[in-house]
Design an enzyme around this catalytic site. Structure first.
Site, PDB file in Angstrom:
ATOM      1  N   LYS A 104       0.838  -1.195   0.000  1.00  0.00           N
ATOM      2  CA  LYS A 104       0.000   0.000   0.000  1.00  0.00           C
ATOM      3  C   LYS A 104       0.876   1.250   0.000  1.00  0.00           C
ATOM      4  CE  LYS A 104      -3.867   1.892   2.740  1.00  0.00           C
ATOM      5  NZ  LYS A 104      -4.679   1.647   3.967  1.00  0.00           N
TER       6      LYS A 104
ATOM      7  N   SER B 117      -9.322   1.961   3.589  1.00  0.00           N
ATOM      8  CA  SER B 117      -8.485   2.649   2.626  1.00  0.00           C
ATOM      9  C   SER B 117      -7.568   1.733   1.814  1.00  0.00           C
ATOM     10  CB  SER B 117      -7.625   3.691   3.356  1.00  0.00           C
ATOM     11  OG  SER B 117      -6.789   3.070   4.321  1.00  0.00           O
TER      12      SER B 117
ATOM     13  N   SER C  66      -9.500  -0.321   7.725  1.00  0.00           N
ATOM     14  CA  SER C  66      -9.013  -0.148   6.361  1.00  0.00           C
ATOM     15  C   SER C  66      -8.430  -1.394   5.722  1.00  0.00           C
ATOM     16  CB  SER C  66      -7.968   0.971   6.312  1.00  0.00           C
ATOM     17  OG  SER C  66      -8.577   2.223   6.479  1.00  0.00           O
TER      18      SER C  66
END
Length: 474
Positions: free
Chosen positions: A80, A155, A179
């Site tokens: 990420k 996220s 997330s």
């Protein structure tokens, strides 16, 4: 073998490498081809390492010499884009950052490289991971492979979408309020948020008191294998737990059935939030599955969840405010929804912040006592399945009702696939353990996965590929 390599788990790839049936170069090439085919539609990636094939060749050489560095050698793993990978920029999904390459790997990336994993690309996230959908002014909208008109959540939405369709066998995500777990639930993948401090993370930044790093995978065993690696110590994280040399993969088979395990289940956690019928029914089915397997299962709610959500609604905007105060332009380039959170945070007093932190400790003690009566909690991940992009409410209304308490209290929690809706969308349920009970949560997730089965991700990838072939662009 071709693109079918993309549909394999990390453990399956390891077996192929051992047998000499495929090489890391074969796999890396297949993954890059699949990204080229699918990512223009899904928008899960924001950067790819130019030396990805070179890293695969180095792994291939080690396998030919029968000297692999570890059980992840040659496995491509996406990272990420709020986690540093040397030679790649760390953009945090934000126009408020620059494209200077990172000079050092973050702790989890350093540990993965030490065992030969190929950290080959960065995945999309909303601006500084501030919300539970994945879009940003920098990278645009990320879409759900099950239905391109829906969000993959956030996220860690890019990470989840990538794993779901084999654009990465596994991914590393972060979780400050849900997330990892919400995108996993929305995409039929497995996501694990470890105990706070279990995986060293640096730099922690403004969200450091809430942020957790964890694996997102196609099966529980892959997550356990990755966790065993990324929990290894790193002195850069002052909050890191003392290192425990646990092989989480071995733990999965330590007890074949959950006989005697005490489980509390709740479709609402006592909140004034009603989950959709599909989510409610998935929680009930999971509870019944464990009951049928011999667990002692009863309905109950951990104490203080509503107050944890109130605390989250205090601390999160304050973190956003701290973030923008450190920017020369005051955050003018940021997503307006992040600016709105920062504006709320500006009005939160120091006394309110201190009060929230004190109350968090008091609730944590009460929840510790609850986990003396129970080993695990089963509950929703989110009140509904993946939402339509056109029908998303305002960002401030997208609240992680059922997941934020685990971040506030530092508890290990997982999102496990629990079936699909009549519309063909995946449903995930959440399994939560007491403080530091990471191994127990992974074990229980594995038990449920064996009972329910894994999501049909290979079929999903084939369906999406066929659809895109007929309509190349969304």
């Amino acid at each position: 073998m071709g693109s079918d390599l993309c549909d394999l788990t990390a453990r399956e790839l390891h077996k192929l490498y051992q047998a000499g049936s495929a090489s890391p170069v074969d796999v890396m090439q297949a993954v890059l081809v699949r990204i080229e085919q699918l990512d223009p539609t899904l928008n899960a990636f924001c950067q790819t390492a130019q030396d990805a094939i070179d890293m695969a060749r180095q792994s291939e050489k080690r396998w030919r010499q029968k000297r692999p560095l570890g059980s992840l050698d040659g496995v491509p793993i996406s990272i990420k884009d709020n986690i540093a990978v040397s030679k790649l920029a760390t953009r945090f999904g934000s126009r408020g950052t620059d494209d200077a390459p990172a000079q050092h790997d973050s702790p989890c990336v350093a540990r993965l490289r030490e065992v030969g994993a190929i950290c080959f690309a960065k995945t999309t996230l909303p601006d500084f991971a501030h919300k539970i959908i994945t879009d940003s002014p920098l990278t645009g909208v990320t879409r759900n492979p099950w239905d391109r008109e829906r969000t993959p959540g956030g996220s860690s939405g890019g990470a989840a979408a990538a794993v779901a369709v084999g654009m990465a066998p596994a991914a590393i995500g972060t979780d400050g309020g849900g997330s990892i777990r919400i995108p996993a639930a929305f995409t039929g993948t497995f996501g694990f948020k470890p105990s706070f401090g279990r995986v060293p993370h640096a730099p922690r930044g403004p969200f450091g008191l809430l942020s957790h790093v964890g694996p997102m995978t196609r099966c529980v065993a892959d997550a356990a294998r990755i966790l065993t690696v990324i929990t290894r110590p790193d002195t850069r994280d002052w909050y890191a737990l003392p290192f425990e040399a646990v092989d989480y993969e071995l733990v999965l088979n330590c007890k074949p059935t959950p006989g005697g395990i005490r489980i509390a289940y709740s479709p609402s956690l006592g909140l004034d939030v009603t989950p959709d019928a599909d989510v409610h029914d998935a929680v009930m089915r999971a509870a019944n599955t464990f009951r049928e397997l011999g667990a002692r299962v009863r309905p109950d709610n951990p104490p203080g969840i509503a107050r944890c959500n109130t605390i989250h609604a205090t601390l999160w905007p304050a973190c956003c405010r701290q973030l923008t105060e450190g920017m020369a332009d005051g955050g003018a380039a940021l997503d307006p929804s992040l600016q709105a959170y920062a504006d709320v945070g500006a009005a939160i007093s120091r006394q309110a912040l201190l009060g929230a932190l004190i109350e968090r400790g008091e609730i944590g003690a009460a929840v510790n006592a609850f986990f003396e009566k129970y080993d695990l909690v089963i509950c929703p991940v989110y009140p509904r399945v993946a939402m339509r992009l056109a029908e998303l409410p305002a960002s401030e209304e997208l609240f992680p009702h059922f997941t934020a308490w685990c971040n506030q209290l530092g508890l290990p929690a997982a999102s496990v696939y629990a079936g699909t809706t009549a519309q063909g969308l995946p449903v995930g349920i959440q399994i939560v353990g007491g403080r530091h009970a990471d191994a127990l949560v992974l074990w229980a997730s594995h038990i449920l996965e064996l009972a329910v089965g894994r999501a049909p991700l290979a079929e999903l990838a084939r369906s999406l590929s066929s659809s895109i072939a007929g309509h190349p662009r969304h």
